[in-house]
Design an enzyme around this catalytic site. Structure first.
Site, short mmCIF file in Angstrom:
data_model
loop_
_atom_site.label_atom_id
_atom_site.label_comp_id
_atom_site.label_asym_id
_atom_site.label_seq_id
_atom_site.Cartn_x
_atom_site.Cartn_y
_atom_site.Cartn_z
N HIS A 113 0.82 -1.22 0.00
CA HIS A 113 0.00 0.00 0.00
C HIS A 113 0.85 1.27 0.00
CE1 HIS A 113 0.76 0.46 4.29
NE2 HIS A 113 0.41 -0.79 4.45
N HIS A 114 2.17 1.13 0.14
CA HIS A 114 3.12 2.26 0.03
C HIS A 114 2.72 3.46 0.90
CE1 HIS A 114 4.10 -0.20 -3.39
NE2 HIS A 114 2.96 0.10 -3.98
N CYS A 115 2.15 3.17 2.06
CA CYS A 115 1.69 4.22 2.99
C CYS A 115 0.62 5.12 2.37
CB CYS A 115 2.87 5.05 3.52
SG CYS A 115 4.06 4.07 4.44
N THR A 116 -0.12 4.58 1.43
CA THR A 116 -1.20 5.35 0.80
C THR A 116 -2.51 4.56 0.87
OG1 THR A 116 -0.70 4.45 -1.39
CG2 THR A 116 0.37 6.52 -0.80
N GLN A 117 -2.79 4.00 2.02
CA GLN A 117 -4.00 3.20 2.17
C GLN A 117 -5.28 3.96 1.84
OE1 GLN A 117 -2.85 1.94 6.11
NE2 GLN A 117 -2.79 -0.19 5.45
#
Length: 169
Positions: A113-117
């Site tokens: 999720h690359h810290c973009t949930q």
């Protein structure tokens, strides 16, 4: 920090000394300085221009792969308006499977999720793959990544054909 150490026990220094980190990150500081010197020699304007060019190349190449959705805005004609990375998914392959198999080919991409949930939730996806480029990334590296991506997609497609063609007797 430690006050005394014995085989049976340890005693700790009084606060705030007990919370000190120990040896400072000297090697990391020296490395950071060398990296700053290296980038200063190249010139940050040149770094930016190269990132724009290789980022646009990455985006365009990914956009040509059948079944792949690239997230985010298209770069401008000068390559600007987008970072030198691309988050993407394939329509029939789970992002973590895709990245794992590409990694097995020696090409490192990220998955998750690359810290973009919140963004992933808004897009209705559980995660994505992400390929990143920088000054050490060549156009040949991007081409190799695309070749491995297409090979991985072909491999997964052949597994589907094997499953569809298989019959249980």
């Amino acid at each position: 920090m430690i006050d005394e150490v014995f085989l049976e026990k340890s005693t700790y220094a009084e606060p705030p000394g007990r919370f000190e980190a120990g040896t400072p990150a000297i090697a990391e500081c020296i490395g950071l300085g060398a990296a700053c010197d290296f980038l200063s020699e190249i010139g940050m304007d040149r770094v930016y221009e190269y990132e724009c060019m290789v980022g646009q190349y990455l985006y365009d190449k990914l956009h040509q792969v059948a079944g792949v959705t690239v997230y985010g805005p298209r770069p401008g004609s000068d390559g600007k308006g987008r970072a030198a990375l691309a988050a993407f998914n394939h329509e029939s392959i789970q992002h973590s499977d895709l990245s794992t198999f590409i990694d097995m080919e020696g090409v490192a991409i990220r998955s998750g999720h690359h810290c973009t949930q919140p963004l992933h939730r808004d897009l209705g996806i559980s995660g994505s793959c992400r390929a990143s480029a920088y000054i050490y990334t060549t156009l040949a590296d991007v081409d190799a990544f695309i070749d491995h991506l297409q090979g991985t997609i072909t491999m997964f497609a052949s597994l589907g054909e094997m499953t569809e063609d298989s019959t249980v007797e």
